[in-house]
Design an enzyme around this catalytic site. Sequence first.
Site, PDB file in Angstrom:
ATOM      1  CB  CYS A  75      -0.921   0.005   1.216  1.00 20.90           C
ATOM      2  SG  CYS A  75      -1.921   1.507   1.347  1.00 20.90           S
ATOM      3  CB  CYS A 219      -5.001   3.709  -4.833  1.00 17.97           C
ATOM      4  SG  CYS A 219      -4.170   2.103  -4.919  1.00 17.97           S
TER       5      CYS A 219
END
EC number: 5.1.1.7
Length: 276
Positions: A75, A219
Amino acid sequence: MLLRFTKMHGLGNDFMVLDLVSQHAHILPKHAKQWGDRHTGIGFDQLLLVEAPNNPDVDFRYRIFNSDGSEVEQCGNGARCFARFVLDKRLTAKKQIRVETKSGIIELDIRSDGQISVDMGPPRFVPEEIPFEAAEQATRYNVEVDGQNIELAAVSMGNPHAVLRVDDINNAPVHELGPKIEHHPRFPARVNVGFLHVVDRQRAQLRVWERGAGETQACGTGACAAAVAAISQGWMDSPLLIDLPGGRLSIEWAGPGHSVMMTGPAVRVYEGQVRL
């Protein structure tokens, strides 16, 4: 027992961060699912765990759980928050940090202007490494969804990404196509789905349907994957800017074999305690 946690966000992609170096607890997928609920829990896109490393050549171990309880490999926005967290909590005094993740080692650089750069490592295009089912490696693939052929790029940034080019970011079919591509059988580990609108050779707009979380404000790995896809196909040049609903990321990539560099902010929102 009570566990101290910090709520953070990177461009609106929000996280619950737990220090498991100075606190000792065994966190399970059910905890991520329980705490991740925005109505009955704390609410977040991902739970980030800061752990002592297994590898003596790195500073920390970094684990990530989606709010549905699934553990994921990487991530990018979380990595920037991870760097800010360990510095703010005095778990390290270093401004350059090496961290082990489920998909490999990443390097985090806390800059003097407060922005954080992350060396995300080189992207992977080999279908089996994404993973993606294809007869051979290609720049673009056709995937059938509800009888329609959808053209997309497939790339791994430590986690799997599909990137679709769209003409209108506001009307992109994120909620219609996102979950269908996420669960498409050609992506056996599911996939994050990016909808990319190229503005010019240095700037693009992006919305991302994240695997296990739905559409998020930003993201980081999705922005990296979109940049890699755009550069690979000759649509854009490095360095470039990706505008997401939550804000802007700067991405650099010099081509195959080179690491992707992502730079952006990380913000602490509040401190709290939760009962385990």
